[in-house]
Design a protein around this motif. Structure first.
Motif, PDB file in Angstrom:
ATOM      1  N   MET A   1     -48.238  28.025  -9.062  1.00 56.74           N
ATOM      2  CA  MET A   1     -48.104  26.613  -8.734  1.00 56.74           C
ATOM      3  C   MET A   1     -47.985  26.503  -7.210  1.00 56.74           C
ATOM      4  SD  MET A   1     -45.518  23.874 -10.505  1.00 56.74           S
ATOM      5  CE  MET A   1     -44.002  24.179  -9.640  1.00 56.74           C
ATOM      6  N   GLN A   2     -48.622  25.481  -6.651  1.00 55.80           N
ATOM      7  CA  GLN A   2     -48.560  25.220  -5.211  1.00 55.80           C
ATOM      8  C   GLN A   2     -48.221  23.759  -4.977  1.00 55.80           C
ATOM      9  OE1 GLN A   2     -52.028  25.905  -6.315  1.00 55.80           O
ATOM     10  NE2 GLN A   2     -51.357  27.993  -6.706  1.00 55.80           N
ATOM     11  N   VAL A   3     -47.471  23.500  -3.905  1.00 54.71           N
ATOM     12  CA  VAL A   3     -47.166  22.129  -3.508  1.00 54.71           C
ATOM     13  C   VAL A   3     -47.570  21.969  -2.042  1.00 54.71           C
ATOM     14  CG1 VAL A   3     -44.763  22.619  -2.891  1.00 54.71           C
ATOM     15  CG2 VAL A   3     -45.415  20.288  -3.456  1.00 54.71           C
ATOM     16  N   SER A   4     -48.185  20.827  -1.753  1.00 59.67           N
ATOM     17  CA  SER A   4     -48.568  20.510  -0.376  1.00 59.67           C
ATOM     18  C   SER A   4     -48.263  19.037  -0.138  1.00 59.67           C
ATOM     19  CB  SER A   4     -50.050  20.808  -0.143  1.00 59.67           C
ATOM     20  OG  SER A   4     -50.850  20.024  -1.003  1.00 59.67           O
ATOM     21  N   SER A   5     -48.330  18.646   1.141  1.00 56.58           N
ATOM     22  CA  SER A   5     -48.034  17.255   1.477  1.00 56.58           C
ATOM     23  C   SER A   5     -48.888  16.801   2.643  1.00 56.58           C
ATOM     24  CB  SER A   5     -46.556  17.087   1.841  1.00 56.58           C
ATOM     25  OG  SER A   5     -46.301  15.752   2.217  1.00 56.58           O
ATOM     26  N   THR A   6     -49.585  15.687   2.462  1.00 55.46           N
ATOM     27  CA  THR A   6     -50.328  15.078   3.565  1.00 55.46           C
ATOM     28  C   THR A   6     -49.369  14.390   4.531  1.00 55.46           C
ATOM     29  OG1 THR A   6     -50.689  13.072   2.252  1.00 55.46           O
ATOM     30  CG2 THR A   6     -52.443  14.744   2.211  1.00 55.46           C
ATOM     31  N   SER A   7     -48.097  14.296   4.171  1.00 59.42           N
ATOM     32  CA  SER A   7     -47.077  13.720   5.044  1.00 59.42           C
ATOM     33  C   SER A   7     -46.586  14.724   6.088  1.00 59.42           C
ATOM     34  CB  SER A   7     -45.881  13.241   4.216  1.00 59.42           C
ATOM     35  OG  SER A   7     -46.263  12.231   3.308  1.00 59.42           O
ATOM     36  N   ILE A   8     -47.039  15.971   5.968  1.00 64.88           N
ATOM     37  CA  ILE A   8     -46.671  17.021   6.919  1.00 64.88           C
ATOM     38  C   ILE A   8     -47.948  17.471   7.617  1.00 64.88           C
ATOM     39  CG2 ILE A   8     -45.670  19.314   7.210  1.00 64.88           C
ATOM     40  CD1 ILE A   8     -44.132  18.807   4.558  1.00 64.88           C
ATOM     41  N   ALA A   9     -48.007  17.241   8.934  1.00 69.20           N
ATOM     42  CA  ALA A   9     -49.180  17.613   9.716  1.00 69.20           C
ATOM     43  C   ALA A   9     -48.741  18.548  10.843  1.00 69.20           C
ATOM     44  CB  ALA A   9     -49.856  16.373  10.290  1.00 69.20           C
ATOM     45  N   ASN A  10     -49.428  19.674  10.972  1.00 67.37           N
ATOM     46  CA  ASN A  10     -49.086  20.669  11.995  1.00 67.37           C
ATOM     47  C   ASN A  10     -47.612  21.057  11.935  1.00 67.37           C
ATOM     48  OD1 ASN A  10     -51.748  20.691  13.061  1.00 67.37           O
ATOM     49  ND2 ASN A  10     -51.275  18.796  14.153  1.00 67.37           N
ATOM     50  N   GLY A  11     -47.096  21.159  10.716  1.00 70.50           N
ATOM     51  CA  GLY A  11     -45.713  21.585  10.514  1.00 70.50           C
ATOM     52  C   GLY A  11     -44.667  20.507  10.721  1.00 70.50           C
ATOM     53  N   GLN A  12     -45.097  19.284  11.043  1.00 69.36           N
ATOM     54  CA  GLN A  12     -44.158  18.199  11.328  1.00 69.36           C
ATOM     55  C   GLN A  12     -44.285  17.070  10.300  1.00 69.36           C
ATOM     56  OE1 GLN A  12     -41.819  18.294  14.035  1.00 69.36           O
ATOM     57  NE2 GLN A  12     -42.541  20.397  13.840  1.00 69.36           N
ATOM     58  N   ILE A  13     -43.135  16.556   9.881  1.00 67.38           N
ATOM     59  CA  ILE A  13     -43.110  15.432   8.943  1.00 67.38           C
ATOM     60  C   ILE A  13     -43.361  14.144   9.718  1.00 67.38           C
ATOM     61  CG2 ILE A  13     -41.692  14.155   7.285  1.00 67.38           C
ATOM     62  CD1 ILE A  13     -40.139  16.821   6.851  1.00 67.38           C
ATOM     63  N   GLN A  14     -44.232  13.304   9.194  1.00 68.26           N
ATOM     64  CA  GLN A  14     -44.555  12.040   9.851  1.00 68.26           C
ATOM     65  C   GLN A  14     -43.318  11.150   9.943  1.00 68.26           C
ATOM     66  OE1 GLN A  14     -47.669  10.564   7.325  1.00 68.26           O
ATOM     67  NE2 GLN A  14     -49.165  12.012   8.113  1.00 68.26           N
ATOM     68  N   ALA A  15     -43.214  10.408  11.040  1.00 67.02           N
ATOM     69  CA  ALA A  15     -42.030   9.601  11.345  1.00 67.02           C
ATOM     70  C   ALA A  15     -41.715   8.552  10.285  1.00 67.02           C
ATOM     71  CB  ALA A  15     -42.187   8.936  12.710  1.00 67.02           C
ATOM     72  N   VAL A  16     -42.707   8.036   9.586  1.00 68.95           N
ATOM     73  CA  VAL A  16     -42.487   7.003   8.579  1.00 68.95           C
ATOM     74  C   VAL A  16     -41.514   7.481   7.483  1.00 68.95           C
ATOM     75  CG1 VAL A  16     -44.465   7.575   7.104  1.00 68.95           C
ATOM     76  CG2 VAL A  16     -43.658   5.218   7.221  1.00 68.95           C
ATOM     77  N   HIS A  17     -41.388   8.786   7.315  1.00 69.79           N
ATOM     78  CA  HIS A  17     -40.539   9.347   6.267  1.00 69.79           C
ATOM     79  C   HIS A  17     -39.101   9.561   6.718  1.00 69.79           C
ATOM     80  CE1 HIS A  17     -44.188   9.723   4.013  1.00 69.79           C
ATOM     81  NE2 HIS A  17     -44.725  10.402   5.012  1.00 69.79           N
ATOM     82  N   ALA A  18     -38.823   9.281   7.990  1.00 72.90           N
ATOM     83  CA  ALA A  18     -37.473   9.438   8.540  1.00 72.90           C
ATOM     84  C   ALA A  18     -36.608   8.228   8.198  1.00 72.90           C
ATOM     85  CB  ALA A  18     -37.552   9.608  10.055  1.00 72.90           C
ATOM     86  N   ALA A  19     -35.326   8.373   8.478  1.00 71.93           N
ATOM     87  CA  ALA A  19     -34.386   7.259   8.302  1.00 71.93           C
ATOM     88  C   ALA A  19     -34.701   6.151   9.309  1.00 71.93           C
ATOM     89  CB  ALA A  19     -32.956   7.754   8.512  1.00 71.93           C
ATOM     90  N   LYS A  20     -34.315   4.949   8.978  1.00 71.91           N
ATOM     91  CA  LYS A  20     -34.550   3.813   9.872  1.00 71.91           C
ATOM     92  C   LYS A  20     -33.874   4.026  11.222  1.00 71.91           C
ATOM     93  CE  LYS A  20     -35.571   0.696   6.174  1.00 71.91           C
ATOM     94  NZ  LYS A  20     -35.151  -0.320   5.257  1.00 71.91           N
ATOM     95  N   SER A  21     -32.732   4.713  11.233  1.00 76.22           N
ATOM     96  CA  SER A  21     -32.023   4.993  12.490  1.00 76.22           C
ATOM     97  C   SER A  21     -32.832   5.900  13.414  1.00 76.22           C
ATOM     98  CB  SER A  21     -30.669   5.634  12.203  1.00 76.22           C
ATOM     99  OG  SER A  21     -30.832   6.919  11.615  1.00 76.22           O
ATOM    100  N   LYS A  22     -33.829   6.601  12.877  1.00 83.54           N
ATOM    101  CA  LYS A  22     -34.710   7.467  13.664  1.00 83.54           C
ATOM    102  C   LYS A  22     -36.111   6.872  13.802  1.00 83.54           C
ATOM    103  CE  LYS A  22     -32.180  11.096  14.631  1.00 83.54           C
ATOM    104  NZ  LYS A  22     -32.057  11.694  15.964  1.00 83.54           N
ATOM    105  N   GLY A  23     -36.245   5.562  13.530  1.00 89.43           N
ATOM    106  CA  GLY A  23     -37.523   4.879  13.678  1.00 89.43           C
ATOM    107  C   GLY A  23     -38.431   4.952  12.473  1.00 89.43           C
ATOM    108  N   GLY A  24     -37.935   5.483  11.356  1.00 88.99           N
ATOM    109  CA  GLY A  24     -38.743   5.618  10.149  1.00 88.99           C
ATOM    110  C   GLY A  24     -38.547   4.465   9.180  1.00 88.99           C
ATOM    111  N   GLN A  25     -39.082   4.639   7.987  1.00 93.79           N
ATOM    112  CA  GLN A  25     -38.994   3.609   6.951  1.00 93.79           C
ATOM    113  C   GLN A  25     -38.401   4.150   5.653  1.00 93.79           C
ATOM    114  OE1 GLN A  25     -42.882   1.818   6.502  1.00 93.79           O
ATOM    115  NE2 GLN A  25     -43.025   1.362   8.665  1.00 93.79           N
ATOM    116  N   ASP A  26     -37.757   5.324   5.701  1.00 97.89           N
ATOM    117  CA  ASP A  26     -37.158   5.921   4.500  1.00 97.89           C
ATOM    118  C   ASP A  26     -38.165   6.025   3.363  1.00 97.89           C
ATOM    119  OD1 ASP A  26     -34.469   6.750   4.915  1.00 97.89           O
ATOM    120  OD2 ASP A  26     -33.885   4.661   5.086  1.00 97.89           O
TER     121      ASP A  26
END
Length: 152
Positions: A1-26
């Motif tokens: 089984m493998q898991v991947s995410s288009t929300s992770i690019a070049n080893g970094q999680i896109q900002a939209v997935h961060a908390a609102k206090s860090k500029g994201g949208q949870d």
């Protein structure tokens, strides 16, 4: 089984997935799970931050979802959409997903997916780290896959 995410690019999680206090949208990350064992009927998702041990005194839980129903050997979870199943608790007491907000620089976040034949009767009021979940329920898992990404 493998898991991947288009929300992770070049080893970094896109900002939209961060908390609102860090500029994201949870927003929960997108996940694609492939190669799910044929006898599996459920997936559990656990997301945590082991780098929080130093500033918070514990591994911080960002995502607990149990018993996501499935059919077939692939599951696509779009970004921002809860995957179904039973929403568990994060370390802050939220249900489902809680965005990243590292207080001391970049942290590495882990996202594990466990496949099972039967529903796993985890306490949804407990914030399960990957390691705790695996110690308690790993024997019920048919397969496990993990991905990770950084965020500052």
């Amino acid at each position: 089984m493998q898991v991947s995410s288009t929300s992770i690019a070049n080893g970094q999680i896109q900002a939209v997935h961060a908390a609102k206090s860090k500029g994201g949208q949870d927003q929960p990350l997108a996940l694609t799970v492939r190669g799910i064992p044929g006898e599996a009927r459920y997936l559990c998702i656990v997301g945590d931050d082991p780098d929080a041990l130093k500033p918070a005194g514990r591994v911080w839980v960002h995502w607990n979802v149990f018993n996501v129903p499935l059919q077939g050997d692939t599951l696509e979870i779009p970004a921002g959409q809860p995957p179904g199943g039973e929403a568990g608790t994060t370390s802050s007491g939220h249900r489902g997903y809680e965005g990243m907000a590292p207080p001391d620089g970049e942290h590495t976040y882990r996202f594990a997916v466990f496949a099972s034949r039967e529903p796993i009767k985890a306490d949804t009021g407990k914030a399960w780290t990957i390691d705790e979940f695996e110690r308690s329920y790993g024997s019920q898992a048919l397969a496990k896959a993990m991905t990770e990404g950084g965020f500052r």
